[in-house]
Design a protein around this motif. Structure first.
Motif, PDB file in Angstrom:
ATOM      1  N   THR A   3       0.896  -1.250  -0.076  1.00 26.72           N
ATOM      2  CA  THR A   3       0.077  -0.173  -0.086  1.00 26.72           C
ATOM      3  C   THR A   3       0.935   1.288   0.068  1.00 26.72           C
ATOM      4  O   THR A   3       0.640   2.037  -0.661  1.00 26.72           O
ATOM      5  CB  THR A   3      -0.911   0.024   1.290  1.00 26.72           C
ATOM      6  OG1 THR A   3      -1.587  -1.083   1.263  1.00 26.72           O
ATOM      7  CG2 THR A   3      -1.903   1.122   1.120  1.00 26.72           C
ATOM      8  N   TYR A   4       1.976   1.138   0.770  1.00 28.83           N
ATOM      9  CA  TYR A   4       2.560   2.477   1.091  1.00 28.83           C
ATOM     10  C   TYR A   4       4.041   2.542   0.170  1.00 28.83           C
ATOM     11  O   TYR A   4       3.954   3.797  -0.563  1.00 28.83           O
ATOM     12  CB  TYR A   4       3.203   2.704   2.537  1.00 28.83           C
ATOM     13  CG  TYR A   4       4.063   3.746   2.767  1.00 28.83           C
ATOM     14  CD1 TYR A   4       3.421   5.051   2.251  1.00 28.83           C
ATOM     15  CD2 TYR A   4       5.247   3.488   2.972  1.00 28.83           C
ATOM     16  CE1 TYR A   4       4.659   6.101   2.408  1.00 28.83           C
ATOM     17  CE2 TYR A   4       6.092   4.499   3.148  1.00 28.83           C
ATOM     18  CZ  TYR A   4       5.759   5.804   2.961  1.00 28.83           C
ATOM     19  OH  TYR A   4       6.780   6.952   3.049  1.00 28.83           O
ATOM     20  N   TYR A  11       5.832  -0.137  -2.039  1.00 27.88           N
ATOM     21  CA  TYR A  11       6.365  -0.864  -3.307  1.00 27.88           C
ATOM     22  C   TYR A  11       4.720  -1.245  -4.004  1.00 27.88           C
ATOM     23  O   TYR A  11       4.473  -2.420  -3.984  1.00 27.88           O
ATOM     24  CB  TYR A  11       6.970  -2.264  -2.866  1.00 27.88           C
ATOM     25  CG  TYR A  11       8.106  -1.899  -2.070  1.00 27.88           C
ATOM     26  CD1 TYR A  11       9.297  -1.624  -2.454  1.00 27.88           C
ATOM     27  CD2 TYR A  11       8.083  -2.149  -0.598  1.00 27.88           C
ATOM     28  CE1 TYR A  11      10.357  -1.252  -1.928  1.00 27.88           C
ATOM     29  CE2 TYR A  11       9.226  -1.806   0.085  1.00 27.88           C
ATOM     30  CZ  TYR A  11      10.351  -1.464  -0.509  1.00 27.88           C
ATOM     31  OH  TYR A  11      11.564  -0.858   0.256  1.00 27.88           O
ATOM     32  N   SER A  15       0.593   8.231   9.226  1.00 32.57           N
ATOM     33  CA  SER A  15       0.068   9.699   8.889  1.00 32.57           C
ATOM     34  C   SER A  15       0.627  10.473  10.027  1.00 32.57           C
ATOM     35  O   SER A  15       1.114  11.747   9.467  1.00 32.57           O
ATOM     36  CB  SER A  15      -1.261   9.524   8.737  1.00 32.57           C
ATOM     37  OG  SER A  15      -1.984   8.463   7.924  1.00 32.57           O
ATOM     38  N   GLN A  59       4.274  11.243   9.206  1.00 31.62           N
ATOM     39  CA  GLN A  59       4.185  12.042   7.918  1.00 31.62           C
ATOM     40  C   GLN A  59       3.919  13.556   8.181  1.00 31.62           C
ATOM     41  O   GLN A  59       4.396  14.478   7.568  1.00 31.62           O
ATOM     42  CB  GLN A  59       3.385  11.703   6.909  1.00 31.62           C
ATOM     43  CG  GLN A  59       4.042  10.335   6.303  1.00 31.62           C
ATOM     44  CD  GLN A  59       3.147   9.800   5.221  1.00 31.62           C
ATOM     45  OE1 GLN A  59       1.947   9.902   5.293  1.00 31.62           O
ATOM     46  NE2 GLN A  59       3.901   8.942   4.224  1.00 31.62           N
ATOM     47  N   SER A  60       3.096  13.881   9.148  1.00 31.12           N
ATOM     48  CA  SER A  60       2.726  15.031   9.649  1.00 31.12           C
ATOM     49  C   SER A  60       3.932  15.853  10.218  1.00 31.12           C
ATOM     50  O   SER A  60       3.962  17.311  10.458  1.00 31.12           O
ATOM     51  CB  SER A  60       1.659  15.309  10.350  1.00 31.12           C
ATOM     52  OG  SER A  60       0.818  14.103  10.390  1.00 31.12           O
ATOM     53  N   GLN A 108       6.888  18.088  10.825  1.00 30.40           N
ATOM     54  CA  GLN A 108       7.673  19.061  10.104  1.00 30.40           C
ATOM     55  C   GLN A 108       8.518  19.950  10.948  1.00 30.40           C
ATOM     56  O   GLN A 108       7.872  20.919  11.512  1.00 30.40           O
ATOM     57  CB  GLN A 108       6.625  19.786   9.277  1.00 30.40           C
ATOM     58  CG  GLN A 108       6.268  19.292   7.598  1.00 30.40           C
ATOM     59  CD  GLN A 108       5.669  20.290   7.115  1.00 30.40           C
ATOM     60  OE1 GLN A 108       4.609  20.745   7.496  1.00 30.40           O
ATOM     61  NE2 GLN A 108       6.038  20.574   5.912  1.00 30.40           N
ATOM     62  N   GLU A 117      12.023  22.706   8.454  1.00 30.18           N
ATOM     63  CA  GLU A 117      12.280  22.736   7.131  1.00 30.18           C
ATOM     64  C   GLU A 117      13.058  21.297   6.527  1.00 30.18           C
ATOM     65  O   GLU A 117      12.990  21.069   5.399  1.00 30.18           O
ATOM     66  CB  GLU A 117      13.321  23.792   6.457  1.00 30.18           C
ATOM     67  CG  GLU A 117      12.403  25.248   6.749  1.00 30.18           C
ATOM     68  CD  GLU A 117      11.479  25.757   5.623  1.00 30.18           C
ATOM     69  OE1 GLU A 117      12.247  25.835   4.487  1.00 30.18           O
ATOM     70  OE2 GLU A 117      10.392  26.076   6.050  1.00 30.18           O
ATOM     71  N   ARG A 131       9.180  14.164   6.539  1.00 30.70           N
ATOM     72  CA  ARG A 131       9.185  12.709   5.999  1.00 30.70           C
ATOM     73  C   ARG A 131       9.859  11.635   6.676  1.00 30.70           C
ATOM     74  O   ARG A 131      10.829  11.251   6.074  1.00 30.70           O
ATOM     75  CB  ARG A 131       9.702  13.030   4.582  1.00 30.70           C
ATOM     76  CG  ARG A 131       9.036  14.329   3.930  1.00 30.70           C
ATOM     77  CD  ARG A 131       9.265  14.431   2.205  1.00 30.70           C
ATOM     78  NE  ARG A 131       8.344  15.510   2.086  1.00 30.70           N
ATOM     79  CZ  ARG A 131       8.468  16.095   0.874  1.00 30.70           C
ATOM     80  NH1 ARG A 131       9.085  15.549  -0.107  1.00 30.70           N
ATOM     81  NH2 ARG A 131       7.770  16.978   0.305  1.00 30.70           N
ATOM     82  N   ASP A 182       9.170   8.882   7.318  1.00 30.99           N
ATOM     83  CA  ASP A 182       8.099   7.564   7.171  1.00 30.99           C
ATOM     84  C   ASP A 182       9.214   6.478   7.424  1.00 30.99           C
ATOM     85  O   ASP A 182       8.594   5.272   7.976  1.00 30.99           O
ATOM     86  CB  ASP A 182       8.047   7.377   5.704  1.00 30.99           C
ATOM     87  CG  ASP A 182       7.120   8.847   5.362  1.00 30.99           C
ATOM     88  OD1 ASP A 182       7.518   9.838   5.752  1.00 30.99           O
ATOM     89  OD2 ASP A 182       6.655   8.687   4.149  1.00 30.99           O
TER      90      ASP A 182
END
Lengths: 402, 380
Positions: free
Chosen positions: B107-108, B110, B253, B256-257, B259, B262, B266, B268
């Motif tokens: 799903t994420y 591959y 999710s 991933q949020s 930040q 800068e 990401r 993940d």
């Protein structure tokens, strides 16, 4: 010996497996999309605009910006009836594989936001693992998203980056417009007691001229883009724009204001003193009084006096106390203005409904139905502001003509 | 049974990794909405009680594993049938978790890779680990435990610094009342992941110091329960209830949020690494339980020869159990938690415990005058 050969062969076979090149994507085959725009055309189809980075024209900053003969980005458009199609159709024009992992900006045309709303176009972005939920979303105010994305921008060569940074710094320094990313927008869309607000950018000057590289070869570019309005939504559709004090008042209530300056009158002179915020804290406190919903917005602000346009004794704490009262009144007016405007538009962009949901779940059951149309416009709102002047900069009194 | 010995700390680590396993990645207890964390904590309490049932059974037969004492308790034929059912249950659970792994990667990350390839890569590693035995698995666990917690703590700090927490989103508390929470506890969190600790009934006899099993087990379940509840509360307070319940993998999710400044974004890979670690141990332990139960039931002298065929069986099972991810999840929620789990994790162990009490009570009376010390040692 035989065994050793067997092990060697096994290792060689494993090498093939370990390299992990099942669905490889070569860097030179990727079209890195920096921004994506969505519009509605006359037939009611979607038009997508992909702003693709030209790597050779943005690289080489260290060598004195060499190699920037061509434009830093190229824009491709495509038409289709859904988001996936519209993007795949774009591949008929693109020489490379579309790559969305660096798409940090999503621009939605005003017409699309008004007519169709944004709720059913965001699903494709949420679902796609390549697309980031932290991408910033903006509305092209009074323009098509494609026009906005075609404008060449100075200083920050890649227009998408310019818009994102533009928004980030105006939020920090002015507070009228602020960054909303996809995740925030979707969160607001799916919450009954809160409506979405999204900043609008518009093009000033001719879009045709903005497309050309000459646009940035001028010290005063003919065509520029900038944040100009705060789009307020109702049920996923754009209904109005907030500007100026109304927009900043909204920013205050949503706790987005960071370093803004507030001018207030002193001794009957308008805009005589400017107070700059260092930090602020906003809380919306819901209460049910005699069965009626009631909101108290509490603002605590700290800041400095940064401009004095008439003589005043800033060394006297009593003067400062009086000034604080003035500041509190100015801020309060701004907040109430925003609340009044939102009430007129019958949409609760501040999330007051959600505050009731969280604190009074039982009463919310009754309020939920028609919150935006019936209860919110009649909501009693109180504003309490505590402003503190901490310092006055490098001077105490203002200069005076003698 | 192989000749191996593991320490109490290793057992604790294995239990922790097993419980966190896939549960930390999927939206566990999300049916309880904002009170998911509460449902997880209550499930944990139930899980500890179940753990005591397994532990008490072990105290009656400190030298035997689950499928061995089943035969002693319910008789040869019924015992063999039940043991066989447990083998199937362990193998099926291993296949389910392996499928979870494949589905997540597909799903994420591959999207174009066939499920078979992804699952094969993991099962090959697991086959290798199981062939080396439980000691090696336990030592690997110690190593990865540290890595997993380093990642978790870093991730947690980054979440705090990025200012994404909005604890208000956990309110209103108990919006739909206790009924919904208790229903979720009874239908889900009691079994997944806490009741699943029954695989450790196949491992208890390897402990060097059998007195420490209780403390290791309770600590493991307690820590994993608190962690799971915390993760779910974080997911909801970052994403909001709507996004959290619509996400296939809420933790992804959430991560991933992040930040910060800068460049710290990401992340993940945090999610991916913890996923691979957790699922590796969960599949391995289920797989190990299945292999060792088969060895005992069919009196096989070299268990290592069983590992390859069973690994292949699990691999094929993981691919054939469902046609789609939705089907896989639905099966997991309806078939396993409604029919398999209550039966294998609660009903049978409790009946076994009852029989064990009854048998030993009879025995105690007979030898009341004699060896008092012997019965003392049987008390938990």
């Amino acid at each position: 010996m035989k065994r050793n050969y067997l092990i060697l062969t096994l290792h060689l076979i494993l090498c093939v497996l370990l390299s992990g090149c099942w669905s490889k994507k070569e860097l030179t085959d990727l079209a890195i999309i920096s921004a994506m725009g969505l519009d509605l055309n006359d037939k009611g189809e979607y038009v997508s605009t992909l702003q693709v980075i030209n790597p050779s024209n943005v690289a080489g900053g260290l060598q004195g910006g060499g190699g920037s003969k061509g434009p830093p980005v190229t824009v491709y458009t495509a038409t289709g009836s859904n988001i996936i199609e519209v993007n795949q159709v774009a591949s008929t024009k693109l020489p490379r594989r579309r790559y969305y992992a660096h798409t940090n900006l999503l621009v939605i045309g005003e017409e699309l936001a008004r007519k169709e709303g944004i709720d059913n176009i965001l699903d494709a972005f949420e679902r796609n693992p390549e697309f980031r939920m932290t991408a910033v979303i903006i509305i092209a105010q009074g323009a098509k998203a494609s026009d906005l994305l075609k404008v060449m921008t100075p200083v920050d060569k890649i227009p998408a980056n310019k818009i994102i940074k533009n928004l980030k710094f105006t939020e920090e320094q002015w507070g009228e417009f602020f960054t909303i990313n996809l995740q925030n927008a979707i969160k607001d869309l799916t919450t009954t007691g809160k409506s979405t607000v999204i900043t609008g950018f518009s093009v000033s000057g001719s879009p045709e001229q903005g497309k050309k590289l000459e646009n940035i070869q001028d010290s005063d570019p003919e065509t520029t883009i900038g944040a100009t309005g705060l789009g307020i939504f109702k049920e996923g559709k754009l209904i109005n724009w907030f500007e100026g004090k109304t927009a900043r008042g909204t920013g205050w209530i949503l706790h987005k204001v960071k370093n803004t300056g507030i001018s207030f009158s002193w001794m009957d002179k308008e805009d005589a003193v400017v107070y700059q915020i260092i930090r602020e804290q906003t809380n919306s406190i819901p209460k049910i009084k005699k069965g009626k919903p009631h909101i108290t917005i509490e603002v605590k602000a700290e800041g400095n006096i940064m401009e004095l346009r008439m003589p005043a004794d800033l060394m006297d704490p009593l003067v400062l106390l009086k000034m604080e009262k003035e500041i509190e009144k100015t801020i309060k007016d701004e907040l109430l203005l925003a609340v009044e405007e939102a009430k007129k538009n019958k949409t609760d962009i501040f999330g007051f409904g959600e505050a009731f949901h969280q604190s009074y779940p039982k009463d919310w059951e009754k309020l939920k139905e028609g919150w935006h149309d019936v209860h919110f416009p009649e909501l009693a709102v109180d504003v309490k502001v505590d402003a503190y002047i901490r310092r006055t900069g490098l001077r105490n009194n203002a200069n005076e003509l003698q | 049974m192989e000749k191996a010995k593991i320490g109490a700390y290793q057992l604790f680590v294995l239990i922790l990794l097993f419980e966190l396993g896939s549960a930390v990645l999927v939206p566990i207890a999300i049916e309880a909405k904002r009170d998911a964390w509460l449902a997880i904590l209550l499930g944990m309490v139930g899980g500890i009680l179940l753990f005591f049932v397994y532990y008490r059974l072990y105290r009656f037969y400190p030298k035997l594993v689950l499928t061995e004492y089943i035969e002693k308790l319910v008789g040869k034929i019924l015992g063999k049938i039940l043991s066989f059912c447990y083998i199937l249950f362990f193998a099926y659970s291993a296949a389910r978790v392996l499928r979870d792994f494949g589905e997540m990667l597909l799903t994420y990350a591959y999207v174009n890779t066939p499920l078979f390839i992804v699952n094969t890569l993991l099962i090959l590693v697991i086959i290798y680990a199981i062939q080396k035995g439980i000691e090696v698995l336990a030592r690997t666990g110690e190593l990865f435990f540290i890595l997993l917690y380093l990642l978790a703590i870093t991730g947690f700090l980054l979440l705090i610094f990025s200012g994404l927490f909005d604890l208000k989103q956990l309110k209103p508390f108990l919006e739909d009342g206790w009924g919904l929470v208790l229903k979720v506890v009874a239908s889900q969190t009691l079994y997944v992941p806490f009741g699943e600790a029954i695989v450790f009934a196949m491992i208890f006899p390897y402990l060097k110091d059998s007195k420490k099993i209780k403390i290791a087990g309770v600590c493991g379940i307690l820590l994993s329960g608190i962690n799971l509840a915390l993760v779910m509360a974080i997911n909801i307070s970052v994403l909001g209830i709507d996004l959290a319940s619509r996400s296939q993998f809420p933790l992804l999710s959430t991560v991933q949020s992040i930040q910060i400044a800068e460049f710290l974004e990401r992340l993940d890979v945090f999610f991916m690494v913890s996923m691979v670690i957790g699922i590796f141990f969960k599949v391995s332990l289920y797989f190990y339980a299945a292999v060792s139960a088969t060895t005992i039931l069919f009196k096989i002298k070299e268990p290592s020869k069983l590992v390859y065929p069973m690994g292949l069986a699990i691999l094929f099972m993981s691919i054939t159990i469902a046609n789609s991810y939705s089907e896989h999840i639905k099966e997991g929620l309806i078939v396993t938690t409604r029919f398999l789990h209550p039966f294998f994790l609660v009903v049978i162990p409790v009946i076994l415990l009852g029989i064990a009490y009854f048998k030993n009570w009879g025995r105690k009376r007979k030898s009341q005058n004699g060896a008092k010390n012997a019965s003392m040692s049987q008390k938990g």
